[in-house]
Design an enzyme around this catalytic site. Structure first.
Site: not given
Ligand code: G3I
Length: 379
Positions: A161, A269
């Site tokens: 990105e 994705e």
């Molecule tokens: O692990 C913590 C957990 O301990 C906590 O209780 C919870 C509370 O919200 O958060 C958890 O972390 C989250 C993590 O995902 C695991 O689920 C984060 O808040 C959350 O921000 C994170 O989101 C990820 C996101 O990227 C961040 O930008 C998504 O899982 C993941 O699927 C997503 O993937 C991205 C690709 O890498 C790049 N392209 C876009 C795509 C979608 O956003």
């Protein structure tokens, strides 16, 4: 003879057991996604560490997919949270599971503006790091992570990105801390270090919205620039976070442009959300009217929407199959609707239905369509 019947019985019982476990009704001769698309491309999903244990999710993953991409555990924030501190346990477990089950792994992601700790960009006094310091850290990160998985990972999303897909005046996302600390050539540096770290690994540029004209044009320019400098880039990853508005025609045009620029194309994705969008961060009042409008399928997704989604997935895969000379992989960002990131973005706590399996892990019409369209009409 007796042994043959015994074996068959055992096989049928195993299939029934799996069906019960996954809540999925399938016939003994029902092929999986990875089997039907084998002549065309790899079919993958993302990976979350809680799926590694025995259970319905793991079974479905192993049954249907032949390539995985970790959702989070290889991102700098998780694998390298502090300088000199690497956390390889969770990704090691993922790689072990993959190798045991003949599944390939894509590394995601080495250089990104998001989920990258601040320390990469700070000096010892807490001030902005110099270009040289940030580059030294980038090199050390890429080298350590890629060498750890050398021979075990098919390829890496080296840079994620980096392109500005909206601003007509700016080609790159200038707010990225990598851009601000290093300058625009941070992309070239990342590809250079990645190839040095593991000359056998495939190297990808991954982004969202690059199937659209401006994003596509800018990505082609990026690919050409890397190639003109003698740097290796094997493929472009189109993320594919789409919705019911999606246009397969535009995608096809961009696939051809990427092909012309000499790289493979991957959908990396994929999901097909069914909910209306809303700018992230917009203030929400959770009234009954708001829910009806913005989160209308809490009790389940209506049949006509699921059929529309199935049709669109079908159109998409027909395009991808047509271009399987250059499309090498299609990865879904989730297995079942319940585990999609789209339930929490751009608004937290909605019920989206973007994937191939529902919340009970039952195949949706989209799944059946994707299996059906690969079958040749019987003559
Ligand atoms: O692990 C913590 C957990 O301990 C906590 O209780 C919870 C509370 O919200 O958060 C958890 O972390 C989250 C993590 O995902 C695991 O689920 C984060 O808040 C959350 O921000 C994170 O989101 C990820 C996101 O990227 C961040 O930008 C998504 O899982 C993941 O699927 C997503 O993937 C991205 C690709 O890498 C790049 N392209 C876009 C795509 C979608 O956003």
């Amino acid at each position: 003879m007796k042994t043959d019947t015994h074996c068959q019985m055992k096989f049928i019982l195993a299939v029934l057991f799996f069906s019960l476990l996954s809540g999925r009704v399938m016939s003994v001769d029902q092929p999986s996604l990875k089997q039907v698309y084998k002549p065309y491309f790899l079919v993958g999903c993302n990976y979350r560490p809680d799926w590694a244990e025995e259970g319905a999710m793991k079974n479905l993953l192993v049954q249907e997919f032949n390539v995985i991409t970790p959702s989070n555990i290889m991102k700098p924030a998780l694998i390298h949270p502090r300088e000199n501190e690497y956390h390889f346990e969770a990704p090691d477990k993922m790689v072990e599971l993959a190798m045991k089950n003949n599944i390939k792994v894509v590394g995601h992601t080495l250089v990104w503006h998001n989920q990258t700790p601040d320390w990469f960009f700070k000096d010892q006094n807490g001030k902005q790091a110099s270009r040289d310091l940030a580059l030294a850290r980038m090199k050390e990160h890429i080298t350590t992570v890629m060498r750890h998985y050398k021979g075990k990972v098919l390829g890496w999303d080296v840079v994620n990105e980096a392109i500005d897909i909206n601003d007509p005046a700016k080609a790159l996302r200038e707010s990225s801390p990598w851009y601000r600390t290093v300058g625009p050539d941070y992309i070239e540096k990342a590809f250079e270090y990645a190839h040095e770290a593991d000359p056998d690994a495939e190297l990808y540029y991954n982004d969202a919205g690059i199937e659209n004209p401006l994003g596509c044009e800018r990505t082609v320019a990026l690919v050409k620039n890397l190639k003109s400098k003698g740097l290796r880039i094997d493929g472009v990853g189109i993320q594919g976070h789409w919705g019911l508005y999606f246009s397969p025609e535009q995608l096809e045009k961009s696939i051809l442009k990427f092909k012309e620029s000499g790289v493979k194309v991957m959908i990396t994705e994929l999901d097909m959300g069914v909910l209306p969008g809303q700018p992230p961060g917009a203030e929400i009042t959770y009234t009954k009217e708001w829910t009806q409008k913005m989160d209308p399928y809490r009790e389940g997704c209506p049949k006509e929407i699921l059929n529309k989604q199935a049709l669109l997935y079908g159109e998409l895969f027909k395009v991808l199959m047509r271009h399987s000379d250059v499309v090498t992989r299609v990865t879904f960002w989730g297995i079942s609707d319940g585990d999609s990131w789209l339930n929490n973005w751009p608004i937290k706590g909605r019920m989206n239905h973007p994937l191939l399996f529902d919340r009970n892990l039952k195949p949706k019409p989209a799944y059946d369509t994707l299996i059906r369209i690969t079958k040749r009409p019987s003559s």
